[in-house]
Write a protein that holds these residues in place. Sequence first.
Motif, PDB file in Angstrom:
ATOM      1  N   VAL A 365       1.052  -1.145   0.113  1.00 22.55           N
ATOM      2  CA  VAL A 365       0.029   0.003   0.104  1.00 22.55           C
ATOM      3  C   VAL A 365       0.835   1.353   0.183  1.00 22.55           C
ATOM      4  O   VAL A 365       2.239   0.989   0.479  1.00 22.55           O
ATOM      5  N   ARG A 366       0.315   2.675  -0.322  1.00 24.24           N
ATOM      6  CA  ARG A 366       0.972   3.263  -0.944  1.00 24.24           C
ATOM      7  C   ARG A 366       0.879   4.475   0.065  1.00 24.24           C
ATOM      8  O   ARG A 366      -0.302   4.728   0.282  1.00 24.24           O
ATOM      9  N   HIS A 367       2.315   4.215   0.983  1.00 25.20           N
ATOM     10  CA  HIS A 367       1.650   5.166   2.353  1.00 25.20           C
ATOM     11  C   HIS A 367       3.374   5.584   2.738  1.00 25.20           C
ATOM     12  O   HIS A 367       4.536   5.223   2.563  1.00 25.20           O
ATOM     13  N   THR A 368       3.045   6.265   3.479  1.00 27.30           N
ATOM     14  CA  THR A 368       4.622   6.680   4.499  1.00 27.30           C
ATOM     15  C   THR A 368       4.117   6.693   6.063  1.00 27.30           C
ATOM     16  O   THR A 368       3.026   7.125   5.719  1.00 27.30           O
ATOM     17  N   LEU A 369       5.028   6.289   6.448  1.00 29.86           N
ATOM     18  CA  LEU A 369       5.066   6.057   8.146  1.00 29.86           C
ATOM     19  C   LEU A 369       6.030   7.694   8.431  1.00 29.86           C
ATOM     20  O   LEU A 369       7.041   7.373   7.917  1.00 29.86           O
ATOM     21  N   MET A 370       5.544   8.735   9.085  1.00 30.24           N
ATOM     22  CA  MET A 370       5.870  10.037   9.935  1.00 30.24           C
ATOM     23  C   MET A 370       6.284   9.669  10.812  1.00 30.24           C
ATOM     24  O   MET A 370       5.531   8.820  11.832  1.00 30.24           O
ATOM     25  N   ILE A 371       7.915  10.506  10.603  1.00 30.06           N
ATOM     26  CA  ILE A 371       8.598  10.821  12.558  1.00 30.06           C
ATOM     27  C   ILE A 371       8.437  11.679  12.759  1.00 30.06           C
ATOM     28  O   ILE A 371       9.012  13.160  11.957  1.00 30.06           O
ATOM     29  N   MET A 372       7.879  12.050  13.886  1.00 31.16           N
ATOM     30  CA  MET A 372       7.670  13.942  14.358  1.00 31.16           C
ATOM     31  C   MET A 372       8.161  14.265  15.018  1.00 31.16           C
ATOM     32  O   MET A 372       8.656  13.206  15.895  1.00 31.16           O
ATOM     33  N   GLY A 373       8.187  15.913  15.672  1.00 32.20           N
ATOM     34  CA  GLY A 373       9.040  16.260  16.426  1.00 32.20           C
ATOM     35  C   GLY A 373      10.754  16.158  16.938  1.00 32.20           C
ATOM     36  O   GLY A 373      10.835  16.513  15.992  1.00 32.20           O
ATOM     37  N   SER A 374      11.138  16.023  17.504  1.00 34.04           N
ATOM     38  CA  SER A 374      12.223  14.865  17.672  1.00 34.04           C
ATOM     39  C   SER A 374      12.886  14.276  17.053  1.00 34.04           C
ATOM     40  O   SER A 374      14.398  14.686  17.133  1.00 34.04           O
ATOM     41  N   GLY A 375      12.229  13.487  16.600  1.00 36.19           N
ATOM     42  CA  GLY A 375      12.522  12.493  15.943  1.00 36.19           C
ATOM     43  C   GLY A 375      12.543  12.931  14.366  1.00 36.19           C
ATOM     44  O   GLY A 375      14.025  12.828  13.617  1.00 36.19           O
ATOM     45  N   GLY A 376      11.971  13.682  14.180  1.00 38.94           N
ATOM     46  CA  GLY A 376      11.752  14.477  12.540  1.00 38.94           C
ATOM     47  C   GLY A 376      13.160  15.560  12.570  1.00 38.94           C
ATOM     48  O   GLY A 376      13.988  15.487  12.101  1.00 38.94           O
ATOM     49  N   ARG A 377      13.159  16.131  13.762  1.00 40.16           N
ATOM     50  CA  ARG A 377      14.541  16.846  13.766  1.00 40.16           C
ATOM     51  C   ARG A 377      16.101  16.156  14.080  1.00 40.16           C
ATOM     52  O   ARG A 377      16.947  16.850  14.115  1.00 40.16           O
TER      53      ARG A 377
END
Length: 639
Positions: A365-377
Amino acid sequence: MFNIGLCGVNMQYSEISSIQEIVDTAAKLPFFSSVPKERLKNAIMKCESVTADASEALFKKGESYHKGLYILLNGRVRMTDGGSREVIIDSGGVIGVSTFVGKSTYRVTAYADTACLMLFMPELYVYKLMEDVPEFRSSFHSLVSERNAELEGRASWSVASTTYKPLGSYMSSPVLAVNSSASVLEASKLMAEANVGAIVIVDDENVLKGLLTSKHIVQRFIPDMQNNPTDISAGKYMERNPVALPAEYPLVEALAQMQHTRADYVVVVSANSPVGILSNNDISKMLFHNINVFVTYVDKLETLDELKKAYSDMYSVAASLMENSRVSYDILPVLSSVHLNIQRKIYRLCGEEYYKETGFDLTKVRHTLMIMGSGGRREMALDPDQDNGFIFDDSVTDEEIAMFIKFGAKYSDALEYVGYEKCRGKVMVTNPDMSLRISDWKLKISRWVSNPGSIGIMWSSIIFDFDGFAGDEKLVWELRNHINQNINNSPIFLIQMLERDSGLRIPLSMFGKFIGEKDGKHKGEINLKSSASAFIVDVIRAFTLKHGLNDLNTVERMKTLRRMNVISEELYLHTLEAYETVVDIILKSQVEKAATGVHVNKYINPDELSLYNRERLKKALGHVQKLLNIGLRYFKGHP
């Protein structure tokens, strides 16, 4: 210039009241007996004076190294390891010599037994004295041996680790050099032949005059060619103040200086003549090599219990990194890489198990798991929580999204089992509002930007710092472009975001007193995330969004903003210093808590900090308030 006070500590003279008297007093100390008085005066002019009241701690056991030595002019200092071993330092003594050698954290706590007056000599000037005065070097080494015998019961250099390794052990030598009168073309040809990115510039006496790098040629020389300059000498386009250090200077401290000045190279000098050179990349690879061993170890783990053990051992990784780096904010991306490796392994294990249970293959399935906040930075410390969400292509069905949310519950529980607490704000894949098709994400963000409200501002402060974690990265890029376009069309959102911050309290009174929690289990403590680092992150993010930049890491955002002249050099350096202070104190506190089995968080008790760190933190908090005010004025259109 002689500085009164260390990090804002005001000095009150009693018996000593002038620079000359300080020089005369220092000259009588055994530590400086071999140093010519005029040479000593030059070194002392670079020192800072510091006073401590009786019972105040200069530094505490396990605290980050202060990058220099304390020379006690008046008073008495007691050093203790917390057990039976104790050393008394009287007037004329030197404090911090063992850690100076080992470049790690302090192994003892140093208390002022009486009111003390001291000089703090930055280590660069200690090394310069060693280079200029061989007798001083010999006496210093003897002092280190004696102090180790007092503190550890043996005279040795065993405290010195690989972090101490001097530049001379690693530098490229002989160094490639040309005279300052040589043309840039001649210098470029030599660099190409030697396959190097920099060449040292010297005068007729082989004294260092500057450094010419490939970056200088591209950014300075080539743009100037269209002006048909008559002078194309290397001396015209070189960096006139390169980082230049003695061969005995520690590798780890050289990296810190290079990071602070954004230098790509350090020139190793002896009597002002270049003897070697090292690049930033060379040093970073040497110092952070060991972290790859831990990442490889995580890759081989196959059960949640094994991953849980790896997570619990993260504090030892952080402690090792703190001993191997003098810039704590550079530790966060390294820690983050380990955290993300653990989380990816959890994601894969859960995905495989979910497929066995349901027959549903996430990868189809075409998707993305995003990581946000301190993980994204890439700014995870030792206590990151779960900030994540799904982006689905618009072709994904409701049934498929429902399957992903069920998987998300499984994944979230596994993360919690390993050690990652669930987000209290529900910014997780288990929340249907965080698992949306790309068109729904765009609509939600457009509504936040046009009319954010408290929830929109809170969520955007986490979600806008997002990065792809697994799946199709193109969905991430599409959503990020949408955010940038919306912010450009509605800058009022940034004002509202910073106005919310400005309404929150900086925990420092107008009289310079810390303001801790008034009650509860954290009574008297300060949360350095919500009251300091979050403000820095928010203001720098606002500038980044305003200018449509894609940097995620706060330090990298600052560097880009400075390079684009969005923020001044002064604001950049002061903000970087404040951020470093906050991160350093948080990490040190977290390592201590984890090592002793105490719950890890971002609360600190300012009364338990050493004199040095209390004053650093006051200075940092003062700048955070100033940064918030500057941000608001900027976005409201005021100068």
